[in-house]
Scaffold this motif. Structure first.
Motif, short mmCIF file in Angstrom:
data_model
loop_
_atom_site.label_atom_id
_atom_site.label_comp_id
_atom_site.label_asym_id
_atom_site.label_seq_id
_atom_site.Cartn_x
_atom_site.Cartn_y
_atom_site.Cartn_z
N LYS A 244 0.81 -1.21 0.00
CA LYS A 244 0.00 0.00 0.00
C LYS A 244 0.85 1.27 0.00
N ARG A 245 2.11 1.15 0.38
CA ARG A 245 2.99 2.31 0.42
C ARG A 245 3.55 2.68 -0.96
N ARG A 246 3.21 1.88 -1.98
CA ARG A 246 3.74 2.17 -3.32
C ARG A 246 3.21 3.47 -3.89
N ASN A 247 2.10 3.98 -3.35
CA ASN A 247 1.50 5.18 -3.92
C ASN A 247 2.40 6.41 -3.79
N VAL A 248 3.46 6.33 -2.97
CA VAL A 248 4.33 7.51 -2.82
C VAL A 248 5.03 7.85 -4.12
N VAL A 249 5.33 6.83 -4.95
CA VAL A 249 6.00 7.12 -6.23
C VAL A 249 5.03 7.80 -7.19
N GLU A 250 3.74 7.46 -7.13
CA GLU A 250 2.75 8.14 -7.96
C GLU A 250 2.61 9.59 -7.53
N ARG A 251 2.63 9.83 -6.23
CA ARG A 251 2.53 11.21 -5.74
C ARG A 251 3.76 12.01 -6.12
N CYS A 252 4.92 11.36 -6.16
CA CYS A 252 6.14 12.07 -6.56
C CYS A 252 6.06 12.49 -8.03
N PHE A 253 5.53 11.62 -8.88
CA PHE A 253 5.33 12.00 -10.29
C PHE A 253 4.41 13.21 -10.39
N ASN A 254 3.36 13.22 -9.59
CA ASN A 254 2.44 14.36 -9.62
C ASN A 254 3.15 15.65 -9.23
N ARG A 255 4.02 15.58 -8.25
CA ARG A 255 4.74 16.77 -7.80
C ARG A 255 5.76 17.22 -8.84
N LEU A 256 6.42 16.27 -9.48
CA LEU A 256 7.39 16.63 -10.52
C LEU A 256 6.69 17.29 -11.70
N LYS A 257 5.51 16.79 -12.06
CA LYS A 257 4.83 17.30 -13.24
C LYS A 257 4.07 18.59 -12.96
N GLN A 258 4.13 19.07 -11.71
CA GLN A 258 3.65 20.43 -11.46
C GLN A 258 4.58 21.45 -12.10
N PHE A 259 5.82 21.05 -12.37
CA PHE A 259 6.72 21.86 -13.18
C PHE A 259 6.33 21.63 -14.64
N ARG A 260 5.76 22.62 -15.27
CA ARG A 260 5.18 22.43 -16.60
C ARG A 260 6.23 22.09 -17.64
N ASP A 261 7.47 22.48 -17.41
CA ASP A 261 8.52 22.16 -18.37
C ASP A 261 8.88 20.68 -18.32
N LEU A 262 8.43 19.97 -17.26
CA LEU A 262 8.67 18.54 -17.14
C LEU A 262 7.47 17.73 -17.58
N ALA A 263 6.26 18.30 -17.43
CA ALA A 263 5.05 17.58 -17.83
C ALA A 263 5.01 17.34 -19.33
N THR A 264 5.63 18.24 -20.10
CA THR A 264 5.85 18.06 -21.53
C THR A 264 7.32 18.32 -21.80
N ARG A 265 7.93 17.44 -22.54
CA ARG A 265 9.37 17.62 -22.81
C ARG A 265 9.56 18.57 -23.98
N TYR A 266 10.27 19.66 -23.72
CA TYR A 266 10.62 20.63 -24.77
C TYR A 266 12.10 20.56 -25.13
N ALA A 267 12.94 20.05 -24.22
CA ALA A 267 14.39 20.04 -24.44
C ALA A 267 14.76 19.04 -25.52
N LYS A 268 15.61 19.46 -26.43
CA LYS A 268 16.09 18.55 -27.47
C LYS A 268 17.03 17.50 -26.90
N ARG A 269 17.91 17.93 -26.01
CA ARG A 269 18.90 17.03 -25.44
C ARG A 269 18.33 16.32 -24.23
N ALA A 270 18.48 14.99 -24.21
CA ALA A 270 18.04 14.22 -23.05
C ALA A 270 18.82 14.63 -21.80
N ALA A 271 20.07 15.01 -21.97
CA ALA A 271 20.89 15.41 -20.82
C ALA A 271 20.30 16.64 -20.14
N TYR A 272 19.78 17.58 -20.92
CA TYR A 272 19.19 18.79 -20.34
C TYR A 272 17.86 18.48 -19.67
#
Length: 287
Positions: A244-272
């Protein structure tokens, strides 16, 4: 301090880990201003040229992102932040893993194949981490978080890549140094994953590493074992309460994707793009 910018507490943790502002040659623009400019870009997803004037020239912020991606500065900051928390016992070594597909904008395609400087970090991405599927160009983020849902490691692949083949490389990238003597800690106490990671070879690898692996068995694996009768062996142990504790990784994805530049990838370079994920992870650890 504007909305989404570094707090004084966060800046106090980051500042000692950055290169000096002044040295040989011209004096660098203030690091805090530049990092706040990068954070504005991550939060809004706007083009670099739309950077507000209060953050200085957009080329300066982009160049600083490029330089610190190439020399591994962002990854070192994240490592140091995790080490500091682990030294006081705040890191929970119950690791949850999962993946999420991010749609790549059309501007993310077409990176030059020559002239790119690969980053020297241990999480360097081969190729540009772009895959083509029925939904178009996409990138898959493979994420490992601790028991509190804070990101430990991020791995990028093309969007069509499977989850299970990248589990062991993701776990191999976890290495938390000690404050004093001793080898880095690399082995979690528990790894929690969904059915996509349920495979006999994965379970065997976890047993060899003495890691408790909690993942529900897939229906086809259950049917195959039942068809073999006694030769199929016993079903793998499964702790539903810990799962049941696995949901923390789903919540982390939600927090990361609050950064709109991460919710859609705009960077050409994977490193960036991976550097932007690392910066967002640093912010989550410092909150």
């Amino acid at each position: 301090m504007g909305r989404g910018e570094l707090t004084d507490r966060a800046w106090a943790r980051i500042e000692p880990l950055l290169p000096p502002v002044s040295g040989r040659g011209r004096r660098w623009r203030d690091h805090r201003q530049v990092i706040n400019a990068i954070l504005w870009k991550l939060r809004t997803g706007a083009p670099w040229r739309d950077l507000p004037e209060r953050y200085g020239p957009w080329k300066t912020a982009h160049e600083r992102l490029r330089l610190w991606t190439a020399d591994g500065t962002w990854q070192r900051i994240l490592d140091e932040v995790i080490v500091k928390d682990d030294s006081v016992g705040e890191v929970e070594w119950i690791v949850s893993v999962d993946s999420s597909v991010v749609r790549a904008h059309q501007h993310a395609a077409g990176a030059r194949k020559k002239g790119a400087v690969p980053p020297r970090s241990r999480n360097a991405v081969e190729g540009e981490g772009l895959g083509r599927s029925r939904g178009g160009l996409s990138t898959k983020i493979h994420l490992a978080v601790d028991g509190r849902g804070l990101p430990m490691r991020v791995l990028l692949t093309g969007g069509q890549a499977g989850d299970n083949p990248h589990l062991m490389p993701l776990l191999d990238a976890i290495a938390v140094d000690r404050i004093g003597p001793g080898r880095p800690r690399c082995r979690p106490e528990v790894v929690i994953a969904d059915k996509a990671y349920s495979h006999p070879s994965t379970r065997q690898a976890m047993r060899q590493r003495r890691i408790r692996f909690i993942s529900p068995e897939r229906d086809d694996q259950i049917a195959r074992r039942a068809a073999q009768g006694a030769r199929g062996g016993r079903p793998p142990a499964f702790d539903a309460e810990v799962y049941k504790r696995r949901n923390v990784v789903e919540r982390c994805f939600n927090r990361l994707k609050q950064f709109r530049d991460l919710a859609t990838r705009y960077a050409k370079r994977a490193a960036y793009y991976q550097a932007e994920l690392t910066i967002a992870a640093i912010i989550l650890w410092l909150r």
